[in-house]
Design a protein around this motif. Sequence first.
Motif, PDB file in Angstrom:
ATOM      1  N   PHE A   1       0.813  -1.214   0.000  1.00  0.00           N
ATOM      2  CA  PHE A   1       0.000   0.000   0.000  1.00  0.00           C
ATOM      3  C   PHE A   1       0.851   1.271   0.000  1.00  0.00           C
ATOM      4  CE2 PHE A   1      -3.422  -2.722   1.894  1.00  0.00           C
ATOM      5  CZ  PHE A   1      -4.266  -2.644   0.800  1.00  0.00           C
ATOM      6  N   PHE A   2       1.912   1.278   0.781  1.00  0.00           N
ATOM      7  CA  PHE A   2       2.763   2.470   0.868  1.00  0.00           C
ATOM      8  C   PHE A   2       3.379   2.793  -0.485  1.00  0.00           C
ATOM      9  CE2 PHE A   2       6.612   4.757   2.347  1.00  0.00           C
ATOM     10  CZ  PHE A   2       5.968   5.767   3.036  1.00  0.00           C
ATOM     11  N   THR A   3       3.852   1.776  -1.167  1.00  0.00           N
ATOM     12  CA  THR A   3       4.412   1.937  -2.510  1.00  0.00           C
ATOM     13  C   THR A   3       3.346   2.420  -3.478  1.00  0.00           C
ATOM     14  OG1 THR A   3       5.983   0.169  -2.056  1.00  0.00           O
ATOM     15  CG2 THR A   3       5.631   0.748  -4.354  1.00  0.00           C
ATOM     16  N   ALA A   4       2.157   1.864  -3.373  1.00  0.00           N
ATOM     17  CA  ALA A   4       1.055   2.232  -4.269  1.00  0.00           C
ATOM     18  C   ALA A   4       0.651   3.691  -4.095  1.00  0.00           C
ATOM     19  CB  ALA A   4      -0.148   1.327  -4.013  1.00  0.00           C
ATOM     20  N   ILE A   5       0.615   4.169  -2.864  1.00  0.00           N
ATOM     21  CA  ILE A   5       0.233   5.559  -2.612  1.00  0.00           C
ATOM     22  C   ILE A   5       1.242   6.508  -3.263  1.00  0.00           C
ATOM     23  CG2 ILE A   5       0.049   7.315  -0.797  1.00  0.00           C
ATOM     24  CD1 ILE A   5      -1.188   5.102   0.968  1.00  0.00           C
ATOM     25  N   PHE A   6       2.524   6.229  -3.099  1.00  0.00           N
ATOM     26  CA  PHE A   6       3.547   7.084  -3.712  1.00  0.00           C
ATOM     27  C   PHE A   6       3.456   7.058  -5.233  1.00  0.00           C
ATOM     28  CE2 PHE A   6       7.148   8.209  -0.618  1.00  0.00           C
ATOM     29  CZ  PHE A   6       6.232   8.522   0.365  1.00  0.00           C
ATOM     30  N   GLN A   7       3.219   5.883  -5.794  1.00  0.00           N
ATOM     31  CA  GLN A   7       3.165   5.764  -7.250  1.00  0.00           C
ATOM     32  C   GLN A   7       1.924   6.454  -7.810  1.00  0.00           C
ATOM     33  OE1 GLN A   7       5.675   4.955  -8.768  1.00  0.00           O
ATOM     34  NE2 GLN A   7       5.264   3.902 -10.662  1.00  0.00           N
ATOM     35  N   ILE A   8       0.797   6.341  -7.139  1.00  0.00           N
ATOM     36  CA  ILE A   8      -0.417   7.019  -7.602  1.00  0.00           C
ATOM     37  C   ILE A   8      -0.259   8.532  -7.480  1.00  0.00           C
ATOM     38  CG2 ILE A   8      -2.867   7.363  -7.077  1.00  0.00           C
ATOM     39  CD1 ILE A   8      -2.985   4.325  -6.502  1.00  0.00           C
ATOM     40  N   LEU A   9       0.391   8.998  -6.421  1.00  0.00           N
ATOM     41  CA  LEU A   9       0.667  10.436  -6.304  1.00  0.00           C
ATOM     42  C   LEU A   9       1.579  10.909  -7.428  1.00  0.00           C
ATOM     43  CD1 LEU A   9       1.082  10.986  -2.473  1.00  0.00           C
ATOM     44  CD2 LEU A   9      -0.670  11.957  -3.958  1.00  0.00           C
ATOM     45  N   ALA A  10       2.559  10.110  -7.805  1.00  0.00           N
ATOM     46  CA  ALA A  10       3.432  10.461  -8.928  1.00  0.00           C
ATOM     47  C   ALA A  10       2.621  10.578 -10.210  1.00  0.00           C
ATOM     48  CB  ALA A  10       4.541   9.433  -9.092  1.00  0.00           C
TER      49      ALA A  10
END
Length: 155
Positions: free
Chosen positions: A95-104
């Motif tokens: 989830f943490f990785t996904a949040i950063f990638q979606i923000l990017a």
Amino acid sequence: MLLILLGVLVMHLIILILLIVSTAASTWSVGGDRTTDLWYTCTNSNGGYHCKPAISEDWLQAVQALMILSLLFCFFSLIAFLFQLFKLVKGGRFFFTAIFQILASVFVMCAAIIYTVMSPEDGSVKFGYAYVLAWVSFPLTLISGLIYIVLRKKE
């Protein structure tokens, strides 16, 4: 499972390269003997290539900031993915990785939209390949973020 993780990692690296090239390349718009990017406006005259700083308008500075933020968040999500790959509990989701990638992906989308709307209208000026790479990296980054939401560490 190893092939899926390798595929996601390769996709993430490709997205990061696309974002770096689209931020640094000198062809967001091309017209005649002039190319413009986020940082410089260059002209090809008298056999030489002359560059001067780009206009210092607020919208261009917003595009610059958003592209840099998208690069940073994509890089941080890569670091988070590698960290979670080894430290995440079995069966956990990224989830943490996904949040950063979606923000990017949101940042690169906003940057491309602002550049599309605010770039000067001139019949001889066309969008260049760096602009297209920014738009291509948006859905790839979003898809990558959604894959990280679904991806689960094998039990």
